[in-house]
Scaffold this active site. Structure first.
Site, short mmCIF file in Angstrom:
data_model
loop_
_atom_site.label_atom_id
_atom_site.label_comp_id
_atom_site.label_asym_id
_atom_site.label_seq_id
_atom_site.Cartn_x
_atom_site.Cartn_y
_atom_site.Cartn_z
N ARG A 94 42.62 59.47 64.15
CA ARG A 94 43.27 61.00 64.45
C ARG A 94 41.88 61.72 64.60
NH1 ARG A 94 47.31 58.98 62.63
NH2 ARG A 94 46.19 58.44 60.61
N THR A 95 41.03 61.83 63.53
CA THR A 95 39.84 62.45 63.34
C THR A 95 38.69 62.15 64.52
OG1 THR A 95 40.26 62.41 60.95
CG2 THR A 95 38.16 63.18 61.72
N LYS A 122 21.82 46.39 59.95
CA LYS A 122 20.37 45.96 59.88
C LYS A 122 19.74 46.60 58.62
CE LYS A 122 20.15 45.63 64.88
NZ LYS A 122 19.45 46.45 66.06
N ARG A 127 31.83 60.24 59.65
CA ARG A 127 32.91 59.66 58.49
C ARG A 127 32.17 58.48 57.73
NH1 ARG A 127 39.23 58.39 58.72
NH2 ARG A 127 38.92 60.75 58.58
N HIS A 169 37.31 66.50 53.24
CA HIS A 169 37.59 66.27 54.68
C HIS A 169 37.84 67.40 55.04
CE1 HIS A 169 38.86 64.45 58.24
NE2 HIS A 169 40.00 63.74 57.83
#
Lengths: 151, 344
Positions: free
Chosen positions: B89-90, B118, B139, B167
Site C-alpha cells: 500500500r505505502t 554491495k 522504508r 510510519h
C-alpha cells in the site's frame, strides 16, 4: 581539612577532583574517564548533605579535556569539577545539563541505524534518561553504553 | 622519578564567556543538507513527533481538498521510492498519488536489487538519489533510517516506515479516516472513545497514532494480551496529557461504548521470541457477530495487511472502514507530496 575528611579521601597536589557524582553513576564515570596508567582515587557512597550519597574521583596530575567533560556532563551534569594546583582549588566548574549529547553514547537499541551506519549518536536529556534522536527510544542512564573518549 | 608532569592548559577559557558554566551543547557532526527547492510547509515527514496539532490538521485539510483532484501540479517532479522492506500500500499509493498529480516515480522495492547489497551506506545512497529525484520516500528495517536519510538529503524525505519506530503517513491516513467518519474529532466538539486492539507493544502504527490522537479529545481502550500491552512510555504520555485510558484483554471491551475500533495485526517479524508469537498470534478475531451492540457511528479500522484478526464476515458491513482507509492513502499522500514540495 578536618581529620575525618582526610581519612575518607586523601588530598592531591595537582590534578582534578570530580565531586557530587550521583552515587549510582560513580563507577560508570570511572569507566568512562580513566585510561591505563592514570592515578586516581575513587570514593563511592560518601555522605553528602546536599545529595544524600555521592561519589568522588580524584585524578593525580590529570586535567580533563573537552571530550572528557562532555562525557561527564552527559552522565552526571550535577557534578562539580575542581582543578587543583599546589593542594588548592585553582578553578571550580559546574558542568550544567547538556541539551544534546553527540558522539558519546552508543544506542542500546541494536536495531537503531546508528549501530549499523557511520552516524554519530545524538541523545537528548529527558526526564527518564536519554532519548535517541534517531530511533526515538528512551533509555535510563544505567543502560547507556558509550564510546570511550580518546585519551 | 621526576616531579608531576606539567598538565595541559585546561580548555576552560570559554567559561568566562559562559557565566562559569561549561557549555556542552554541541551540534551533530554532520550538518543537515541545504534544501534544493524553495521553502515548503514541511521540510521532511520523518516522525509524527515532529508535527504539531495544527500541522496535522493542515495535512488532513489539504488531503480533503485533493481527494478527487487529478492535475499537473507536480509535472516534471520525480519521486524516488527506496523500499528496503516489503510494502504494498505505502509504495503503490505514493506512486499513484504522484502520477495523479502529473509527476513520475522511480525506485526499487527490494534491497537486494540496490547497491545496499554491495555494502553502500544509506548516507551515500541518499546523497546520490538527491541528484535524481525531487522527493524521496523510504522504508527501511532499521529504526532512525529515515532521520539519517533526511539529514543527508537536500530534497524532502518521507518516512514510509523505519523498523518498529514510525510510519507517519499511515497515521495521517488513520486520522483522515477517523475524521471522515467523525468530523467532530478535529474541532474538539465531542470526545471519542478509541479502542486499540491487538499488538500494542511492537506496532509502529499504534505508537504513532497514540502520539497524534493525544492532541485531540479522545479516551482510549487498550485491549491486548498481557505480553503485548502498550509500553510504559506511552501510558505515561497519556497520563501527562490528561487523556483517560483503560486497559483490558477481552474483545467485547473493544466494542461496547466505543466509537472507533482500531485493530492491528500481531506482527511475527517484530517478535524477538517466536514461542511468544505462537502463544499470542490467535488472541483475537473480530467477527460480524462480535460487533452486536456497537454504538451508532461505530467504525472498524485496520492499517492492513490483516492475517486473521478480522474475519471476512466483517468486510461488507456498514461499519467496515479498513478498505476505505487504505484508499485514503492516495489523497493523504498527495497532500504530503504537495506540502513537502511546496506545490499546492
Amino acid at each position: 581539612m578536618s581529620e575525618k575528611k582526610k581519612l575518607v579521601v586523601d588530598s592531591i597536589r595537582s590534578g582534578t577532583v570530580i565531586d557530587h557524582i550521583p552515587a549510582d553513576r560513580t563507577l560508570l564515570a570511572v569507566e568512562m574517564l580513566t585510561a591505563p596508567g592514570d592515578q586516581y582515587l575513587v570514593g563511592v557512597n560518601l555522605l553528602s548533605t546536599s545529595m544524600g550519597r555521592k561519589g568522588i574521583i580524584k585524578f593525580q596530575n590529570k586535567v580533563l579535556d573537552d571530550a572528557h567533560l562532555r562525557t561527564l556532563a552527559a552522565i552526571a551534569p550535577q557534578a562539580t569539577v575542581n582543578i587543583i594546583e599546589d593542594y588548592n582549588i585553582s578553578r571550580k566548574l559546574d558542568l550544567g545539563v547538556p541539551d544534546k549529547v553527540t558522539g558519546i553514547f552508543i544506542c542500546p537499541n541494536q536495531n537503531c541505524i546508528t549501530n549499523h551506519e557511520s552516524v554519530p549518536s545524538v541523545f537528548r536529556h529527558v526526564d527518564k534518561g536519554f532519548s535517541c534522536h534517531y530511533c526515538e527510544r528512551v533509555f535510563p542512564v544505567q543502560r547507556m553504553k558509550f564510546h570511550r573518549p580518546s585519551i | 622519578m621526576s616531579g608531576p608532569r606539567p598538565h595541559r592548559r585546561p580548555p576552560f577559557d570559554r567559561l568566562r564567556a559562559n557565566g562559569g558554566k561549561f557549555c556542552v551543547m554541541d551540534e551533530p557532526l554532520r550538518a543537515p543538507m541545504a534544501p534544493k527547492h524553495a521553502a515548503s510547509e514541511f521540510r521532511h515527514v520523518v516522525s509524527i513527533n515532529d508535527f504539531s496539532r495544527e500541522q496535522l490538521v493542515r495535512v488532513l485539510e489539504v488531503a480533503s481538498k485533493l481527494e478527487h483532484v487529478r492535475d499537473d501540479r507536480l509535472k516534471g517532479r520525480i519521486l524516488a521510492t527506496l523500499f528496503f522492506e516489503p510494502s504494498t500500500r505505502t509504495r503503490l499509493s505514493l506512486e499513484a498519488a504522484m502520477t495523479q498529480l502529473g509527476g513520475s516515480a522511480i525506485g526499487f522495492a527490494d534491497a537486494h536489487v540496490s547497491s545496499a547489497k554491495k555494502g553502500e551506506t544509506l548516507y551515500d545512497t541518499i546523497r546520490v538519489l538527491t541528484q535524481y529525484a525531487d522527493v524521496i520516500a523510504i522504508r527501511h528495517p532499521l529504526e532512525g533510517a529515515a532521520r539519517v536519510a533526511a539529514e543527508a538529503s537536500s530534497v524532502p524525505v518521507i518516512n514510509g516506515g523505519d523498523g518498529s519506530n514510525q510510519h507517519p503517513t499511515q497515521t495521517f491516513i488513520d486520522l483522515f479516516t477517523m475524521a471522515k467518519a467523525h468530523p467532530g474529532l478535529l474541532d474538539g466538539s465531542k470526545e471519542f472513545t478509541v479502542a486499540l486492539l491487538g499488538d500494542l507493544r511492537y506496532g509502529r502504527t499504534i505508537h504513532s497514532l497514540i502520539m497524534a490522537l493525544a492532541y485531540f479529545r479522545v479516551r482510549f481502550r487498550l485491549i491486548s494480551p498481557p505480553s503485548l500491552r502498550l509500553g510504559d512510555e506511552y501510558l505515561e504520555l497519556l497520563s501527562a496529557r490528561g487523556i483517560p485510558f483503560e486497559q483490558g484483554e477481552r474483545l467485547d471491551e473493544a466494542v461496547s461504548g466505543v466509537d472507533i475500533l482500531y485493530v492491528t495485526r500481531i506482527q511475527e517479524e517484530r517478535f524477538p521470541d517466536p514461542v511468544e508469537y505462537m502463544r499470542v498470534r490467535n488472541s483475537y478475531q473480530v467477527r460480524a457477530e462480535s460487533l452486536g451492540g456497537a454504538k451508532s457511528g461505530f467504525i472498524v479500522m485496520h492499517p492492513l495487511p490483516r492475517v486473521n484478526e478480522i474475519d471476512r464476515s466483517v468486510d461488507d458491513l456498514k461499519v467496515t472502514a479498513y478498505f476505505a482507509q487504505a484508499g485514503y492513502g492516495i489523497p493523504v499522500r498527495k497532500a504530503v507530496l504537495c506540502l513537502v514540495l511546496g506545490r499546492l
